[in-house]
Design a protein around this motif. Structure first.
Motif, PDB file in Angstrom:
ATOM      1  N   ALA A  12     -17.270  16.558  11.538  1.00 16.98           N
ATOM      2  CA  ALA A  12     -15.975  17.116  11.941  1.00 16.98           C
ATOM      3  C   ALA A  12     -14.916  16.027  12.060  1.00 16.98           C
ATOM      4  O   ALA A  12     -13.750  16.235  11.697  1.00 16.98           O
ATOM      5  CB  ALA A  12     -16.108  17.868  13.260  1.00 16.98           C
ATOM      6  N   GLU A  13     -15.304  14.857  12.551  1.00 17.11           N
ATOM      7  CA  GLU A  13     -14.346  13.752  12.686  1.00 17.11           C
ATOM      8  C   GLU A  13     -14.039  13.125  11.325  1.00 17.11           C
ATOM      9  O   GLU A  13     -12.907  12.699  11.073  1.00 17.11           O
ATOM     10  CB  GLU A  13     -14.892  12.700  13.651  1.00 17.11           C
ATOM     11  N   LEU A  14     -15.033  13.065  10.454  1.00 18.13           N
ATOM     12  CA  LEU A  14     -14.785  12.580   9.092  1.00 18.13           C
ATOM     13  C   LEU A  14     -13.761  13.457   8.383  1.00 18.13           C
ATOM     14  O   LEU A  14     -12.857  12.976   7.703  1.00 18.13           O
ATOM     15  CB  LEU A  14     -16.082  12.581   8.269  1.00 18.13           C
ATOM     16  N   ALA A  15     -13.921  14.773   8.553  1.00 19.91           N
ATOM     17  CA  ALA A  15     -13.044  15.731   7.879  1.00 19.91           C
ATOM     18  C   ALA A  15     -11.591  15.572   8.316  1.00 19.91           C
ATOM     19  O   ALA A  15     -10.672  15.886   7.557  1.00 19.91           O
ATOM     20  CB  ALA A  15     -13.524  17.153   8.146  1.00 19.91           C
ATOM     21  N   GLU A  16     -11.389  15.091   9.544  1.00 23.56           N
ATOM     22  CA  GLU A  16     -10.033  14.979  10.082  1.00 23.56           C
ATOM     23  C   GLU A  16      -9.344  13.662   9.737  1.00 23.56           C
ATOM     24  O   GLU A  16      -8.162  13.496  10.035  1.00 23.56           O
ATOM     25  CB  GLU A  16     -10.078  15.140  11.614  1.00 23.56           C
ATOM     26  N   LEU A  17     -10.067  12.718   9.128  1.00 24.51           N
ATOM     27  CA  LEU A  17      -9.441  11.450   8.763  1.00 24.51           C
ATOM     28  C   LEU A  17      -8.335  11.683   7.745  1.00 24.51           C
ATOM     29  O   LEU A  17      -8.513  12.411   6.779  1.00 24.51           O
ATOM     30  CB  LEU A  17     -10.481  10.489   8.176  1.00 24.51           C
ATOM     31  N   ARG A  18      -7.179  11.070   7.950  1.00 26.68           N
ATOM     32  CA  ARG A  18      -6.083  11.218   7.007  1.00 26.68           C
ATOM     33  C   ARG A  18      -6.342  10.328   5.804  1.00 26.68           C
ATOM     34  O   ARG A  18      -7.055   9.322   5.883  1.00 26.68           O
ATOM     35  CB  ARG A  18      -4.739  10.872   7.652  1.00 26.68           C
ATOM     36  N   ASN A  19      -5.765  10.686   4.661  1.00 32.03           N
ATOM     37  CA  ASN A  19      -5.937   9.876   3.460  1.00 32.03           C
ATOM     38  C   ASN A  19      -5.032   8.647   3.479  1.00 32.03           C
ATOM     39  O   ASN A  19      -3.898   8.731   3.948  1.00 32.03           O
ATOM     40  CB  ASN A  19      -5.642  10.719   2.212  1.00 32.03           C
ATOM     41  N   PRO A  20      -5.543   7.505   3.009  1.00 33.09           N
ATOM     42  CA  PRO A  20      -6.865   7.274   2.423  1.00 33.09           C
ATOM     43  C   PRO A  20      -7.921   7.177   3.518  1.00 33.09           C
ATOM     44  O   PRO A  20      -7.850   6.277   4.358  1.00 33.09           O
ATOM     45  CB  PRO A  20      -6.704   5.948   1.682  1.00 33.09           C
ATOM     46  N   SER A  21      -8.877   8.081   3.494  1.00 32.13           N
ATOM     47  CA  SER A  21      -9.842   8.183   4.587  1.00 32.13           C
ATOM     48  C   SER A  21     -10.745   6.964   4.696  1.00 32.13           C
ATOM     49  O   SER A  21     -11.305   6.693   5.765  1.00 32.13           O
ATOM     50  CB  SER A  21     -10.672   9.454   4.439  1.00 32.13           C
ATOM     51  N   MET A  22     -10.915   6.209   3.604  1.00 29.41           N
ATOM     52  CA  MET A  22     -11.688   4.977   3.695  1.00 29.41           C
ATOM     53  C   MET A  22     -11.046   4.005   4.689  1.00 29.41           C
ATOM     54  O   MET A  22     -11.735   3.313   5.439  1.00 29.41           O
ATOM     55  CB  MET A  22     -11.791   4.311   2.318  1.00 29.41           C
ATOM     56  N   ALA A  23      -9.725   3.968   4.705  1.00 30.25           N
ATOM     57  CA  ALA A  23      -9.003   3.092   5.635  1.00 30.25           C
ATOM     58  C   ALA A  23      -9.243   3.527   7.074  1.00 30.25           C
ATOM     59  O   ALA A  23      -9.488   2.693   7.960  1.00 30.25           O
ATOM     60  CB  ALA A  23      -7.508   3.114   5.310  1.00 30.25           C
ATOM     61  N   GLY A  24      -9.194   4.841   7.323  1.00 29.78           N
ATOM     62  CA  GLY A  24      -9.426   5.347   8.674  1.00 29.78           C
ATOM     63  C   GLY A  24     -10.844   5.095   9.147  1.00 29.78           C
ATOM     64  O   GLY A  24     -11.078   4.754  10.313  1.00 29.78           O
TER      65      GLY A  24
END
Length: 490
Positions: free
Chosen positions: A274-286
């Motif tokens: 659920a927390e992965l899904a909420e990462l803003r793009n670029p999600s690798m940075a988050g």
């Protein structure tokens, strides 16, 4: 130049050299395959998979994508050897196998996918900057569109003056995208939490979708990051030995597949789904910021912006090439068959960037602009991919080009069947909605085919072509009604 809609960098090994022909070892060819396939799309995978699936569903999706896309790569490689005279682009195989209008649709779909993909560049850049400058939001605010528009037209006039991609730019772009990815993987290996990973195994807490639905949710994402696989066969003319091409294709493909699997699987050992899904793009940075703090986000973001801007120049040149080559092959109006004094297909470039600008404005009304662009790009690209695989299947079934070399027919027949089935599966898995939206682009675009046929004094449609156009028009009307009624949302 390769057609890497996953935002990889198109690399011409002979550019900037004075030698008549450069030969490359199998390892150099492998590096070119990897460099052309790995692009900015990889930076968005952690959240894309977090929204779509858990660990098991993700692994199944990569297995399906791995087999299907490798078969497509082999199809392009086989066709390059069996039909070397067909060298005008992906669409030319569709024209040779199924006639002018289907060839036109393949060209139009491929070109439209490049235009939508170019929009994805800007949405991703502005979403990245939105982390530091909230005015850019998720890349689809008025301010983000305004700044992106300025960049589009700056690049446009630079290209018109003959500014081409240089070897030095390729090197900078390649380093900018590879180093942050390797640093990300290295750090996440040490931060990996087996308990979190196991909790995400079958879908994660709070998610109840069946496994098949999770796999389906990832399908267009996996297509998106592999678009451009046909570029592997382009390097065949540089090989020291013809057999090196097949080896480099497999090695490069397997290497990239392993990289993609690691980028999507390791974050499942870092955060709940659920927390992965909420990462803003670029999600690798988050995701990296979760482990090392703010510098991780900045590090990945800088690499991504350099990579995307560098690759955008190459991709814009390639996008303009598609209508230009289609016009040369009498599939689009002759006015597009024009180069300026700097040998740039200027009219095609104008048409391309006007369409990119139009799509960019549409993102103002999209709930998730990057996801929409990703899925629509994938769906549009699958149309010519399916037609290319079908052409390879037709050659194998009719034994055309196999008269003097029948030994490879059975192998290539199996490859083409798998590639056709995979392309159909991806289109179905992507959903009817995306195909309807694709029709909404293809039907108005058919006016270019109409103008071309009138210029040549030829009948516009044959019987079956008219049937195909009618079906496509009904799909487009359905999409329009769906958008107006709210049944289809963007």
């Amino acid at each position: 130049m390769t057609s890497d809609q996953d935002f990889g960098t198109a690399i011409d090994p002979s550019y900037g050299t004075e030698t008549e022909k450069q030969t490359l070892s199998v390892w150099a060819l492998t590096a070119l395959v990897v460099g052309s396939m790995v692009g900015a799309g990889i930076f968005t995978l952690p959240s894309a998979f977090g929204r779509a699936t858990g660990v098991v569903g993700g692994l199944i999706a990569w297995a399906i994508a791995g087999v299907g896309m490798l078969m497509l790569a082999f199809v392009f490689q086989n066709l390059a050897q069996r039909k070397p005279e067909l060298d005008s682009g992906v669409f030319i195989y569709a024209k040779a196998g199924f006639g002018n209008y289907i060839g036109f649709l393949a060209a139009l779909a491929f070109w439209a996918s490049t235009c939508v993909g170019n929009v994805s560049y800007f949405v991703l850049i502005k979403s990245t900057l939105g982390t530091f400058f909230p005015v850019f939001g998720d890349g689809n605010t008025v301010q983000a569109v305004a700044v992106s528009s300025v960049i589009i037209w700056l690049f446009h006039f630079m290209i018109l003056r003959g500014v081409q991609q240089a070897t030095g730019l390729n090197t900078i772009v390649t380093i900018a995208k590879i180093v942050p990815i390797l640093v990300f993987l290295f750090i996440l290996l040490f931060a990996f939490n087996p308990e979190v990973f196991m909790a995400n195994l079958l879908g994660g807490e709070g998610y109840s979708e069946p496994l098949w639905q999770q796999v389906r949710n990832t399908m267009l994402v996996t297509v998106f990051v592999f678009i451009g696989i046909e570029g592997a066969s382009i390097y065949s003319r540089y090989a020291e030995k013809r057999s090196d091409v097949g080896v480099a294709t497999v090695l490069g493909f397997v290497g990239v597949l392993c990289l993609l699997i690691l980028v999507t699987m390791l974050p499942f050992g870092l955060l709940p789904r659920a927390e992965l899904a909420e990462l803003r793009n670029p999600s690798m940075a988050g995701a990296l910021e979760v482990v090392v703090g703010r510098w991780g986000n900045i590090f990945v973001s800088i690499g991504l912006i350099i990579s995307v801007l560098g690759a955008y120049l190459a991709w814009t040149l390639f996008a303009a090439e598609v209508p230009f080559m289609a016009a040369k092959n009498n599939l689009m109006p002759n006015f597009l068959n024009h180069e300026n004094a700097q040998k740039v297909p200027s009219r095609s470039l104008w048409m391309t960037n006007i369409v990119v600008q139009s799509f960019l404005i549409v993102t103002l009304f999209a709930q998730n602009a990057f996801t929409l662009a990703l899925e629509l790009t994938s769906a549009m690209s699958l149309i010519p991919y399916l037609l290319v695989a079908a052409f390879a299947l037709k050659l194998a079934l009719t034994r055309e080009t196999y008269e003097t070399e029948p030994s490879g027919r059975n192998r290539e027949l199996v490859i083409s069947i798998v590639a056709v089935l995979y392309s159909i599966l991806m289109l179905v898995a992507g959903g009817l909605e995306k195909l309807l939206l694709a029709a909404l682009i293809l039907v108005p675009g058919t006016v270019l085919f109409f103008l071309s046929r009138r210029e040549q004094g030829l009948r516009v449609f044959g019987f079956w072509e008219l049937v195909l156009f009618t079906v496509t028009a009904i799909a487009a009307i359905t999409a329009l009604v769906g958008l107006i009624s709210g049944q289809i949302s963007i």
